[in-house]
Design a protein around this motif. Sequence first.
Motif, PDB file in Angstrom:
ATOM      1  N   GLN A 261    -122.116 -12.534 -55.332  1.00 38.31           N
ATOM      2  CA  GLN A 261    -121.920 -12.724 -53.896  1.00 38.31           C
ATOM      3  C   GLN A 261    -122.117 -14.163 -53.457  1.00 38.31           C
ATOM      4  O   GLN A 261    -122.264 -14.430 -52.278  1.00 38.31           O
ATOM      5  N   HIS A 262    -122.117 -15.064 -54.442  1.00 34.08           N
ATOM      6  CA  HIS A 262    -122.386 -16.446 -54.096  1.00 34.08           C
ATOM      7  C   HIS A 262    -121.267 -17.027 -53.234  1.00 34.08           C
ATOM      8  O   HIS A 262    -120.116 -16.626 -53.301  1.00 34.08           O
ATOM      9  N   GLU A 263    -121.656 -18.006 -52.431  1.00 32.45           N
ATOM     10  CA  GLU A 263    -120.666 -18.674 -51.601  1.00 32.45           C
ATOM     11  C   GLU A 263    -119.829 -19.609 -52.463  1.00 32.45           C
ATOM     12  O   GLU A 263    -120.287 -20.087 -53.478  1.00 32.45           O
ATOM     13  N   VAL A 264    -118.609 -19.879 -52.009  1.00 36.59           N
ATOM     14  CA  VAL A 264    -117.797 -20.820 -52.767  1.00 36.59           C
ATOM     15  C   VAL A 264    -117.588 -22.073 -51.929  1.00 36.59           C
ATOM     16  O   VAL A 264    -117.605 -22.033 -50.714  1.00 36.59           O
ATOM     17  N   SER A 265    -117.388 -23.154 -52.658  1.00 34.98           N
ATOM     18  CA  SER A 265    -117.219 -24.428 -51.982  1.00 34.98           C
ATOM     19  C   SER A 265    -115.801 -24.929 -52.181  1.00 34.98           C
ATOM     20  O   SER A 265    -115.181 -24.692 -53.216  1.00 34.98           O
ATOM     21  N   LYS A 411    -124.949 -20.666 -59.706  1.00 32.86           N
ATOM     22  CA  LYS A 411    -123.852 -20.518 -58.745  1.00 32.86           C
ATOM     23  C   LYS A 411    -124.384 -20.157 -57.381  1.00 32.86           C
ATOM     24  O   LYS A 411    -123.880 -20.624 -56.368  1.00 32.86           O
ATOM     25  N   GLN A 412    -125.383 -19.312 -57.382  1.00 30.82           N
ATOM     26  CA  GLN A 412    -125.932 -18.889 -56.111  1.00 30.82           C
ATOM     27  C   GLN A 412    -126.542 -20.073 -55.356  1.00 30.82           C
ATOM     28  O   GLN A 412    -126.575 -20.074 -54.138  1.00 30.82           O
ATOM     29  N   GLN A 414    -125.310 -23.031 -55.577  1.00 33.10           N
ATOM     30  CA  GLN A 414    -124.245 -24.034 -55.446  1.00 33.10           C
ATOM     31  C   GLN A 414    -124.469 -25.231 -56.371  1.00 33.10           C
ATOM     32  O   GLN A 414    -124.163 -26.364 -56.017  1.00 33.10           O
TER      33      GLN A 414
END
Lengths: 590, 123
Positions: A261-265, A411-412, A414
């Motif tokens: 559920q990590h955000e993406v950049s 990843k979580q 970033q």
Amino acid sequence: MCLPNLGAESRMTKAVKNKSQEKRSLPKSLTGIQGLDEITGGGFPRGRPTLVCGSAGAGKTLLAMEFLVRGAMDYGEPGVFMAFEETAPELTQNARSLGFDLDELVKEKKIAIDFVRIERSEIDETGDYDLEGLFIRLGAAIDVIGAQRVVLDTIENLFAGLQNQGILRAELRRLFRWLKDRGVTAVITAERGEGALTRHGLEEYVSDCVILLDHRVTDQVSTRRLRVVKYRGTAHGTNEYPFLIDEDGFSVLPVTSLGLQHEVSEERISSGIPRLDTMLGGEGFYRGTTILISGTAGTGKTSMSAHFVDAACRRGERCLYFSFEESQGQLIRNMRSIGLNLDQWVKKNLLQFHSSRATFYGLEMHLAIIHKIVQEFQPKIVVLDPIGSLIQAGNKRDAHTMLIRLIDFLKQRQVTAFLTNLTSGGDALEKTDVDISSIVDSWLFVRDIELGGERNRALYVLKSRGTAHSNQLREFLLTPHGVDLLDVYVGPEGVLTGSSRLSQEEREKAADLIRQQEAERKDRELGRKREALEARISALRKEFEVEQAEAQAADGEEKKRERALAESRTAMARSRKADAADTRKVLKKR
Amino acid sequence: MKKSGSAGEPRPLSLEEIAKTKGSTESETWELRLYVAGQTPRSVTAFANLKKICEEHLAGRYNIEVVDLVKHPQLAAGDQILAIPTLVRKLPQPLRKIVGDLRDTERALVGLQLRPTGTEVRE
């Protein structure tokens, strides 16, 4: 195999979280121990006994101690530590090694320590008894400081000091009941028994929550693990979680609970090699992705990592470099040879190296340490060089799982992960030892091309999710000014690199020159021919003109002669007095 | 209250030592302390049994102090009391503890070292 597992786990953790947020769910006491609250969905059951079992040296006492100290310091819940094994000074000393000042807490009446000494040799038993004395002592200690937390460490010692098992078992049952009635959140530690959680097979049934600590040694590498065996009335993480005991206390890593559920950049970051950025759609990698660079030995994987790190430090980002093969000094020296001064970033505290042999700890320990350092240093970039070494610290499957956990964790946050992997000879090239190629976002490959008696490096982008990356091979050069990428020669003779490429290029240049000269020569010849032709044309024209002139001249003479003849004839006729008509006839006959 | 530490390392006594102890007790008063928790039937039994033993073996040279932990809970830690009832022999040294209601007189005598062993009976 692991991914569906992870998914299930993450759903479960979510369920735990949701549940703990509901008001009707079981009230819990935060332990304050990193990670443990996450696994248990908010700590131990409030007002109920929790059993912590494990074999000797598993960390039971420390867990209990930290539970108590955190409660006293962070949650305003005073606690009683009833010790059956260690005396108060010993406990104070042990706690100090975790950074806790028990003396101070005791002085502030936040913690009470009661050491219970049971010496079998000075005790005789005759007839009936109960453990009311223990209850009274504990009750008194609780009342004095208004304790909400209680630790009993380790009640097994009761069995060592007193003989009547029947009484003891009944009294232990009563003790757990009593603790519940007092409404204290209790942690009771117990030695692990043969084939059972505890030696007397009793405590686990009367506890509302059971935590099992395990200290396993596999292939001479030790790993500490924690598992929530039972937790009445609430969902909990069921996996074994690695944990760490260090100078900051206990930390459990609920890493398997991380989901996708990590955000993406959208942000792109440079690889530090301009031409590589060009290959990756012109802008480099996405921030927060995982980059794998694999290749055979000596192909420049570390140099590429160093470039990446250097570029990040130039942008002012913090980088962590975990090296499992080279020491910090060695890395800095070697990178200086390709024109990278990493030392300056270390001095500016933008770059930290952590060099350790992969075999120095177990995998879980590596993971735990990386977690801890990442949390402390808050880097933007983490380099692991090389990940294959981790197999030596465990087995392939464990290394795979560990890396997935680590990648998810990074990843979580970033954090962009840069992994290198050594492809050993004989293995399929497009394959990593730990089978993580499918979970990385960008995969670069550096390989040797052996041709014409020399080895040259070539780089290509196997995949780069979300970027229009080049499909072409580039020659990879390590120069004193860093990594350089060149176009390789791709022609009818195949892909050429190094001096083959150079000589091929020379040959082509020579051939070009010859062709050019030939064309010039032909041009010149043609020119000459044209000139010759033109010369001949003008000569012929002159000849013709001469002839024409002669012909005209001859014609003039003839006419003159005829006129002269006609005149002479006329004159003759005139002299003969002939007819003019006759004269004319004569002239016509002629 | 941490007197228990001064009792030193407990070890089995040799017969000579026991005899010496016994000899010295001839003139010494026995200090006995009985820990109870409230007026339970068990504590009443224990006190009665203790009284009987003392009258039989230590007539005129013993003191019994009854400590009710319900009233004085803070006293429990001093003598490291867990079980109730517990009889503590403060004097003569070394410190001895007997846990239980003293129903078994023979065992109680051994525990108090009024008998060196369970079999040998000395008058």
